[in-house]
Design a protein around this motif. Sequence first.
Motif, PDB file in Angstrom:
ATOM      1  N   ILE A 200       0.859  -1.187   0.000  1.00 45.05           N
ATOM      2  CA  ILE A 200       0.000   0.000   0.000  1.00 45.05           C
ATOM      3  C   ILE A 200       0.893   1.235   0.000  1.00 45.05           C
ATOM      4  O   ILE A 200       1.747   1.385   0.871  1.00 45.05           O
ATOM      5  CB  ILE A 200      -0.913   0.027   1.241  1.00 45.05           C
TER       6      ILE A 200
ATOM      7  N   THR B  23       1.421   4.896   0.896  1.00 40.16           N
ATOM      8  CA  THR B  23       0.772   5.765   1.881  1.00 40.16           C
ATOM      9  C   THR B  23       1.124   7.237   1.725  1.00 40.16           C
ATOM     10  O   THR B  23       0.419   8.094   2.240  1.00 40.16           O
ATOM     11  CB  THR B  23       1.128   5.321   3.316  1.00 40.16           C
ATOM     12  N   SER B  24       2.220   7.528   1.051  1.00 40.61           N
ATOM     13  CA  SER B  24       2.588   8.921   0.810  1.00 40.61           C
ATOM     14  C   SER B  24       3.563   8.977  -0.347  1.00 40.61           C
ATOM     15  O   SER B  24       4.174   7.977  -0.709  1.00 40.61           O
ATOM     16  CB  SER B  24       3.190   9.560   2.067  1.00 40.61           C
TER      17      SER B  24
ATOM     18  N   SER C 252       2.191  14.425  -1.060  1.00 41.70           N
ATOM     19  CA  SER C 252       0.868  13.938  -0.686  1.00 41.70           C
ATOM     20  C   SER C 252       0.175  14.896   0.275  1.00 41.70           C
ATOM     21  O   SER C 252       0.828  15.509   1.129  1.00 41.70           O
ATOM     22  CB  SER C 252       0.970  12.583   0.020  1.00 41.70           C
TER      23      SER C 252
END
Length: 77
Positions: free
Chosen positions: A24, A26-27, A48
């Motif tokens: 995943i 995430t940023s 992000s």
Amino acid sequence: MPNQRIGAILDGLGVELDLTDGCIVTSAVVFCKVVKEDGTVTLGYAQSEGMCWIEGVGLITAGSDIARRGYAEDDDD
């Protein structure tokens, strides 16, 4: 110039990331070479939404190291 979403731009440039199932993101930070209408060249930067400056600096620093030396997974994590 108004802010623009850049997902489609990155897709059009063929930017890909090697991820395995279950990973995943995430940023992210993105640097882009930008050629303006008058022909001048500049550097674009985006990060992000919701990232703090510490996380941004960490990603930039780690990314710089990876770009210069390559990346190998460390089993000691």
